[in-house]
Write a protein that holds these residues in place. Structure first.
Motif, PDB file in Angstrom:
ATOM      1  N   VAL A 118     -21.931 -10.425 -31.560  1.00  0.00           N
ATOM      2  CA  VAL A 118     -22.120  -9.087 -31.384  1.00  0.00           C
ATOM      3  C   VAL A 118     -21.001  -8.170 -32.501  1.00  0.00           C
ATOM      4  N   LEU A 119     -19.956  -8.935 -32.436  1.00  0.00           N
ATOM      5  CA  LEU A 119     -19.036  -8.191 -33.293  1.00  0.00           C
ATOM      6  C   LEU A 119     -19.157  -8.571 -34.789  1.00  0.00           C
ATOM      7  N   GLY A 120     -19.993  -9.175 -34.977  1.00  0.00           N
ATOM      8  CA  GLY A 120     -20.064  -9.575 -36.544  1.00  0.00           C
ATOM      9  C   GLY A 120     -19.419 -10.705 -37.161  1.00  0.00           C
ATOM     10  N   ALA A 121     -19.792 -11.714 -36.434  1.00  0.00           N
ATOM     11  CA  ALA A 121     -19.066 -13.081 -36.725  1.00  0.00           C
ATOM     12  C   ALA A 121     -19.716 -13.430 -38.231  1.00  0.00           C
ATOM     13  N   ALA A 122     -21.030 -13.377 -38.251  1.00  0.00           N
ATOM     14  CA  ALA A 122     -21.745 -13.641 -39.522  1.00  0.00           C
ATOM     15  C   ALA A 122     -21.467 -13.190 -40.693  1.00  0.00           C
ATOM     16  N   GLU A 123     -20.756 -11.858 -40.373  1.00  0.00           N
ATOM     17  CA  GLU A 123     -20.534 -11.037 -41.691  1.00  0.00           C
ATOM     18  C   GLU A 123     -19.094 -11.182 -41.783  1.00  0.00           C
ATOM     19  N   GLY A 124     -18.326 -11.775 -41.043  1.00  0.00           N
ATOM     20  CA  GLY A 124     -16.755 -12.035 -41.229  1.00  0.00           C
ATOM     21  C   GLY A 124     -15.964 -10.691 -40.471  1.00  0.00           C
ATOM     22  N   LYS A 125     -16.601 -10.226 -39.640  1.00  0.00           N
ATOM     23  CA  LYS A 125     -15.959  -9.030 -39.033  1.00  0.00           C
ATOM     24  C   LYS A 125     -15.232  -9.219 -37.592  1.00  0.00           C
ATOM     25  N   VAL A 126     -15.152 -10.382 -37.393  1.00  0.00           N
ATOM     26  CA  VAL A 126     -14.385 -10.801 -36.199  1.00  0.00           C
ATOM     27  C   VAL A 126     -13.835 -12.299 -36.475  1.00  0.00           C
ATOM     28  N   ILE A 140     -16.600  -0.631 -28.547  1.00  0.00           N
ATOM     29  CA  ILE A 140     -17.197  -0.071 -27.361  1.00  0.00           C
ATOM     30  C   ILE A 140     -18.631   0.128 -27.285  1.00  0.00           C
ATOM     31  N   ALA A 141     -19.201   0.767 -28.393  1.00  0.00           N
ATOM     32  CA  ALA A 141     -20.245   0.980 -28.711  1.00  0.00           C
ATOM     33  C   ALA A 141     -21.465  -0.339 -28.805  1.00  0.00           C
ATOM     34  N   LEU A 142     -20.684  -1.309 -29.590  1.00  0.00           N
ATOM     35  CA  LEU A 142     -21.354  -2.564 -29.705  1.00  0.00           C
ATOM     36  C   LEU A 142     -21.584  -3.281 -28.417  1.00  0.00           C
ATOM     37  N   LEU A 143     -20.398  -3.275 -27.816  1.00  0.00           N
ATOM     38  CA  LEU A 143     -20.688  -4.114 -26.282  1.00  0.00           C
ATOM     39  C   LEU A 143     -21.421  -3.513 -25.450  1.00  0.00           C
ATOM     40  N   LYS A 144     -21.542  -2.216 -25.342  1.00  0.00           N
ATOM     41  CA  LYS A 144     -22.304  -1.429 -24.206  1.00  0.00           C
ATOM     42  C   LYS A 144     -23.785  -1.755 -24.727  1.00  0.00           C
ATOM     43  N   ASP A 145     -24.014  -1.464 -25.976  1.00  0.00           N
ATOM     44  CA  ASP A 145     -25.396  -1.824 -26.525  1.00  0.00           C
ATOM     45  C   ASP A 145     -26.071  -3.208 -26.283  1.00  0.00           C
ATOM     46  N   ASN A 146     -25.329  -4.235 -25.976  1.00  0.00           N
ATOM     47  CA  ASN A 146     -25.324  -5.529 -25.742  1.00  0.00           C
ATOM     48  C   ASN A 146     -24.975  -6.006 -24.431  1.00  0.00           C
ATOM     49  N   ASP A 147     -24.908  -4.873 -23.606  1.00  0.00           N
ATOM     50  CA  ASP A 147     -24.680  -5.295 -21.992  1.00  0.00           C
ATOM     51  C   ASP A 147     -23.333  -6.334 -21.837  1.00  0.00           C
ATOM     52  N   ILE A 148     -22.399  -5.989 -22.613  1.00  0.00           N
ATOM     53  CA  ILE A 148     -21.274  -6.767 -22.308  1.00  0.00           C
ATOM     54  C   ILE A 148     -20.243  -5.433 -21.712  1.00  0.00           C
TER      55      ILE A 148
END
Length: 402
Positions: free
Chosen positions: A23-31, A62-70
């Motif tokens: 969700v946080l963008g591991a595939a794009e190297g963002k986390v 926060i937005a990414l987590l909420k959008d993915n029910d985390i």
């Protein structure tokens, strides 16, 4: 430690962690994984807490987590930290990359960045500034942390004096990490901590206590405390600590008895065996009421009663403290590890049934029976009944003749 790929570890399979990283963008190297989880995995140590660093702003996290029910908890929003709650209530701290704008030795004002090395540069020690890609396990090491881990060397990032000026607590953290991991002392770090030891006076005593209790139970605590005393690190805030001899003796006795180190017990070994000093130190460090009572108790003499009697009177933990800090055989403390305090198999109602009046005479007689029960080594209920019969009869005879 040449391997630059994070080894597999059980924590990496925690439910929901792969989803969170995705969700946080591991595939794009963002986390990336960061800090203790990376360090401890490389050292083969079990990992408790998992932290993530990300290029996303806190609001975006926060937005990414909420959008993915985390579930997202803004635990440190001003400093860029959001706690993501995994299934089962497991927390993972997600912190936006940061740089320090201003510091005063206690607090920092930060700015968010997307520069990983800039984020690493604001961290305290090289071994804590290691990052790992959640997908590939590739480790990112900007300041030689891998080599320092291999050497078991705790080393400040950059100028130690600057790192300490930013956060004075790093003095104690340096020694705590050295007590936990260190084999090869970093002389520049030790010298900087020595030079700036007076900076500890600017810290809250709660922060000092939090570091101290963790340091005291570390594997190399005795050796490191000896070094701290030699360098007068404690002098500005805990001048009572001027020798590690009793601590060394206590640590040996704990090991001999098979009893885990305890920070309050070990603190008691570092201060004079004086209840007034213990009370003052406990108050100064703002220990909890329970911890202060324990610290005070540990400075009192143990007496000559059997270990089980001491355990019954004080409770197991306080009894073990006093026994280990005394000259009595450490086996006596060990005997209490699995011991459970017995309960007097008699009630005040049973004494009323024998003819006593409710009130003070019941309480007094019950205490007399309990003391005999203790003196006889906690005999069974049948013996207590006989003690009760004799004690009540004696009380009634005395009352009638009065």
């Amino acid at each position: 430690m040449e391997r630059m790929i994070l080894p597999h570890a059980a924590w990496r399979a925690r439910e929901g962690l792969t989803k969170l990283c995705g969700v946080l963008g591991a595939a794009e190297g963002k986390v990336r994984f960061v800090g203790g989880a990376v360090r401890d995995t490389l050292l083969g140590i079990d990992v408790a807490d998992v932290d993530l660093a990300t290029t996303h702003s806190p609001e975006r996290v926060i937005a990414l987590l909420k959008d993915n029910d985390i579930k997202a908890v803004p635990t440190g929003l001003a400093h860029g930290t959001i706690t993501a709650v995994l299934p089962g209530g497991v927390p993972v701290e997600v912190t936006t990359l940061r740089s320090d704008v201003a510091t005063d030795g206690r607090h920092a004002t930060v700015a968010f960045t997307d520069d990983w090395q800039e984020d690493a540069a604001r961290r305290d020690f090289t071994m804590n500034a290691l990052y790992a890609d959640p997908l590939t396990g590739k480790i990112f090491d900007y300041f030689g942390g891998i080599d320092d881990l291999a050497a078991r060397r705790v080393r400040f990032i950059g100028d130690p004096l600057k790192r300490i000026a930013e956060d004075h607590l790093r003095i104690l953290r340096f020694f705590r990490f050295h007590a936990r991991f260190g084999d090869a002392p970093d002389q520049a770090g030790i010298d900087a901590c020595t030079e700036r030891a007076n900076d500890l006076m600017a810290l809250s005593r709660e922060r000092i206590a939090a570091e101290l209790v963790r340091l005291l139970v570390a594997v190399h605590a005795v050796r490191v405390v000896e070094l701290m005393i030699e360098r007068r690190i404690f002098a500005p805030v805990l001048p009572e600590i001027d020798s590690a001899a009793r601590l060394a003796r206590l640590a040996a006795r704990e090991a001999g008895a098979g009893i885990a180190p305890d920070p309050i017990r070990r603190l008691a070994a570092l201060i004079p065996a004086d209840t007034r000093v213990a009370d003052d130190v406990g108050a100064r460090l703002k220990l909890s009421k329970v911890e202060r009572r324990r610290l005070i108790s540990a400075t009192e003499p143990v007496g000559e009663e059997p270990a089980t009697v001491i355990g019954y009177r004080l409770g197991k933990a306080l009894a073990i403290d006093r026994l280990l800090l005394s000259d009595r055989p450490e086996s006596e403390a060990a005997s209490l590890i699995d011991w459970e305090a017995p309960a007097l198999p008699l009630t005040g109602g049973a004494l009323v049934e024998r003819g006593l009046r409710k009130g003070p005479e019941v309480a007094t007689t019950l205490r007399l029976i309990e003391e005999q029960w203790i003196a006889e080594g906690f005999p069974d209920a049948a013996r207590v009944e006989r003690i009760a019969d004799a004690t009540v009869a004696q009380f009634l005879r005395a009352s009638n003749s009065a």
